[in-house]
Design a protein around this motif. Structure first.
Motif, mmCIF file in Angstrom:
data_model
loop_
_atom_site.group_PDB
_atom_site.id
_atom_site.type_symbol
_atom_site.label_atom_id
_atom_site.label_comp_id
_atom_site.label_asym_id
_atom_site.label_seq_id
_atom_site.Cartn_x
_atom_site.Cartn_y
_atom_site.Cartn_z
ATOM 1 N N LYS B 40 0.840 -1.199 0.000
ATOM 2 C CA LYS B 40 0.000 0.000 0.000
ATOM 3 C C LYS B 40 0.876 1.250 0.000
ATOM 4 O O LYS B 40 0.618 2.218 -0.712
ATOM 5 C CB LYS B 40 -0.905 0.011 1.233
ATOM 6 C CG LYS B 40 -1.950 1.094 1.184
ATOM 7 C CD LYS B 40 -3.304 0.527 1.536
ATOM 8 C CE LYS B 40 -4.402 1.294 0.827
ATOM 9 N NZ LYS B 40 -5.686 0.616 0.970
ATOM 10 N N SER B 43 2.164 1.885 -3.412
ATOM 11 C CA SER B 43 1.200 2.418 -4.378
ATOM 12 C C SER B 43 0.888 3.883 -4.062
ATOM 13 O O SER B 43 0.695 4.691 -4.962
ATOM 14 C CB SER B 43 -0.058 1.566 -4.417
ATOM 15 O OG SER B 43 -0.832 1.786 -3.275
ATOM 16 N N HIS B 44 0.885 4.216 -2.762
ATOM 17 C CA HIS B 44 0.682 5.630 -2.411
ATOM 18 C C HIS B 44 1.859 6.474 -2.881
ATOM 19 O O HIS B 44 1.679 7.583 -3.388
ATOM 20 C CB HIS B 44 0.540 5.784 -0.892
ATOM 21 C CG HIS B 44 -0.793 5.338 -0.386
ATOM 22 N ND1 HIS B 44 -1.036 5.079 0.942
ATOM 23 C CD2 HIS B 44 -1.945 5.086 -1.025
ATOM 24 C CE1 HIS B 44 -2.286 4.699 1.093
ATOM 25 N NE2 HIS B 44 -2.862 4.695 -0.086
ATOM 26 N N TYR B 46 3.815 5.916 -5.394
ATOM 27 C CA TYR B 46 3.737 6.074 -6.843
ATOM 28 C C TYR B 46 2.711 7.147 -7.210
ATOM 29 O O TYR B 46 2.994 8.067 -7.982
ATOM 30 C CB TYR B 46 3.333 4.731 -7.460
ATOM 31 C CG TYR B 46 3.178 4.761 -8.958
ATOM 32 C CD1 TYR B 46 4.263 4.575 -9.797
ATOM 33 C CD2 TYR B 46 1.926 4.982 -9.539
ATOM 34 C CE1 TYR B 46 4.117 4.606 -11.169
ATOM 35 C CE2 TYR B 46 1.776 5.014 -10.907
ATOM 36 C CZ TYR B 46 2.874 4.819 -11.723
ATOM 37 O OH TYR B 46 2.724 4.865 -13.072
ATOM 38 N N ARG B 47 1.546 7.043 -6.573
ATOM 39 C CA ARG B 47 0.477 8.004 -6.861
ATOM 40 C C ARG B 47 0.922 9.417 -6.476
ATOM 41 O O ARG B 47 0.731 10.372 -7.222
ATOM 42 C CB ARG B 47 -0.765 7.621 -6.056
ATOM 43 C CG ARG B 47 -1.971 8.497 -6.291
ATOM 44 C CD ARG B 47 -2.989 8.300 -5.190
ATOM 45 N NE ARG B 47 -2.474 8.777 -3.917
ATOM 46 C CZ ARG B 47 -3.002 8.462 -2.725
ATOM 47 N NH1 ARG B 47 -4.024 7.648 -2.646
ATOM 48 N NH2 ARG B 47 -2.495 8.958 -1.626
ATOM 49 N N ASP B 48 1.551 9.535 -5.313
ATOM 50 C CA ASP B 48 1.835 10.876 -4.805
ATOM 51 C C ASP B 48 3.047 11.519 -5.460
ATOM 52 O O ASP B 48 3.202 12.735 -5.390
ATOM 53 C CB ASP B 48 2.013 10.822 -3.282
ATOM 54 C CG ASP B 48 0.678 10.515 -2.594
ATOM 55 O OD1 ASP B 48 -0.365 10.739 -3.238
ATOM 56 O OD2 ASP B 48 0.678 10.053 -1.450
ATOM 57 N N ARG B 49 3.914 10.714 -6.107
ATOM 58 C CA ARG B 49 4.980 11.344 -6.894
ATOM 59 C C ARG B 49 4.368 12.113 -8.052
ATOM 60 O O ARG B 49 4.896 13.132 -8.476
ATOM 61 C CB ARG B 49 5.951 10.293 -7.426
ATOM 62 C CG ARG B 49 7.010 9.861 -6.408
ATOM 63 C CD ARG B 49 8.134 9.122 -7.061
ATOM 64 N NE ARG B 49 7.710 7.902 -7.753
ATOM 65 C CZ ARG B 49 7.529 6.721 -7.150
ATOM 66 N NH1 ARG B 49 7.736 6.607 -5.861
ATOM 67 N NH2 ARG B 49 7.153 5.673 -7.845
ATOM 68 N N ARG B 50 3.255 11.626 -8.566
ATOM 69 C CA ARG B 50 2.559 12.354 -9.637
ATOM 70 C C ARG B 50 1.775 13.541 -9.083
ATOM 71 O O ARG B 50 1.755 14.622 -9.670
ATOM 72 C CB ARG B 50 1.654 11.397 -10.395
ATOM 73 C CG ARG B 50 2.381 10.716 -11.512
ATOM 74 C CD ARG B 50 2.177 9.210 -11.546
ATOM 75 N NE ARG B 50 3.204 8.588 -12.368
ATOM 76 C CZ ARG B 50 4.360 8.144 -11.887
ATOM 77 N NH1 ARG B 50 4.626 8.217 -10.594
ATOM 78 N NH2 ARG B 50 5.263 7.620 -12.685
ATOM 79 N N ARG B 51 1.135 13.319 -7.923
ATOM 80 C CA ARG B 51 0.347 14.409 -7.333
ATOM 81 C C ARG B 51 1.218 15.562 -6.879
ATOM 82 O O ARG B 51 0.779 16.706 -6.838
ATOM 83 C CB ARG B 51 -0.403 13.886 -6.110
ATOM 84 C CG ARG B 51 -1.624 13.115 -6.484
ATOM 85 C CD ARG B 51 -2.489 12.971 -5.283
ATOM 86 N NE ARG B 51 -3.643 12.145 -5.595
ATOM 87 C CZ ARG B 51 -4.499 11.727 -4.696
ATOM 88 N NH1 ARG B 51 -4.314 12.034 -3.434
ATOM 89 N NH2 ARG B 51 -5.529 11.005 -5.050
ATOM 90 N N LYS B 52 2.446 15.227 -6.483
ATOM 91 C CA LYS B 52 3.352 16.241 -5.939
ATOM 92 C C LYS B 52 3.474 17.429 -6.877
ATOM 93 O O LYS B 52 3.465 18.578 -6.452
ATOM 94 C CB LYS B 52 4.722 15.593 -5.712
ATOM 95 C CG LYS B 52 5.731 16.479 -5.044
ATOM 96 C CD LYS B 52 6.891 15.665 -4.519
ATOM 97 C CE LYS B 52 7.722 15.123 -5.675
ATOM 98 N NZ LYS B 52 8.881 14.365 -5.176
#
Lengths: 145, 116
Positions: B40, B43-44, B46-52
């Motif tokens: 988990k 996956s967070h 990975y997601r948050d590198r994009r959201r950053k």
């Protein structure tokens, strides 16, 4: 060129000023949005979302706040005692008679984000019904309308 | 000789448990819970590198807006003015100027005002 980091405010480096605003004749919600933004620190270029970076706000003459339309009687504040049938309601008119400070307090509270910081941010709001306030020592600046 | 899978399994488990160090309760000590937590977390991440990228842009815009408003301009007016002057600075630099180089930012705002 060497990359640089975005500025980060910390509780140690923040500067917290005091503002005083006269609520007489102001519209409740219009005033509350401005107060909420100041409490959060969104009016400062140093704004940092995870730090309580806002200023203190003193409101005087809170009982002389205005609303538009028929909100004096139509705007109802609800609360529940926890007992069956314990839903109580107060209109803005009675609220202003009995606890005049609460109207602005509730309005600002509802406009702050619901997170860990909101409690601390709300604590920086000082509302007084009369034209006097006990924060002269903080040398508050008058908020421009 | 017959090959058994014990060593490999042990290695794999150790890998997850090492990464789950400091997790709360059983998630830091039991393999099955630890693996869930680590996956988990990945996956967070990975997601948050994009959201950053989006979140920082949001923060810079908030700061530029606050800085511009101190000079009587809204964010959109300020940016329009800069575009008409063909200023090539990005939002990261502008936000930093609003904090650290207030006089420079003030000059930009004055210039932007003439173009709005």
């Amino acid at each position: 060129m060497k990359s640089f980091r975005t500025y980060n405010l910390t509780p140690e480096t923040r500067k917290r000023n005091w503002h005083v605003v006269d609520a007489e004749g102001e519209i409740l919600g219009r005033l509350a949005t401005r107060i909420a933004a100041i409490l959060r620190g969104k009016d400062k270029p140093e704004f940092t979302p995870h730090v309580d970076s806002g200023d203190f706000v003193i409101v005087v003459n809170a009982d002389k706040i205005k609303t538009t339309g028929r909100k004096l009687d139509k705007k109802i504040y609800y609360r529940h005692t926890g007992y069956p049938g314990g839903l109580k309601e107060t209109s803005l008119r009675t609220l202003l008679q009995h606890k005049p400070e609460r109207a602005i307090y509730y309005a600002v509270k509802g406009m702050l984000p619901k997170n860990k910081l909101s409690k601390a941010q709300l604590k920086k709001l000082k509302v007084y019904a009369g034209s006097e306030h006990p924060h002269q020592a903080q040398q508050p600046r008058t908020l421009q309308p | 000789m017959r090959i058994k899978r014990g060593t490999l399994k042990n290695r794999r488990h150790k890998k997850y448990l090492k990464e789950a160090k400091g997790y709360r309760g059983s998630r830091g000590s039991l393999y099955r819970s630890a693996r869930e937590g680590v996956e988990k977390a990945h996956s967070h991440a990975y997601r948050d590198r994009r959201r950053k990228k989006r979140e920082f842009r949001k923060l810079w815009i908030t700061r530029i807006n606050a800085g511009a408003r101190q000079h009587g301009l809204s964010y959109s007016e300020f940016m329009t003015g800069l575009r008409r002057m063909d200023v090539q600075m990005n939002r990261k630099v502008l936000a930093d100027m609003a904090v650290r180089d207030k006089s420079g930012f003030a000059k930009l705002a004055e210039m932007a005002k003439t173009k709005v």
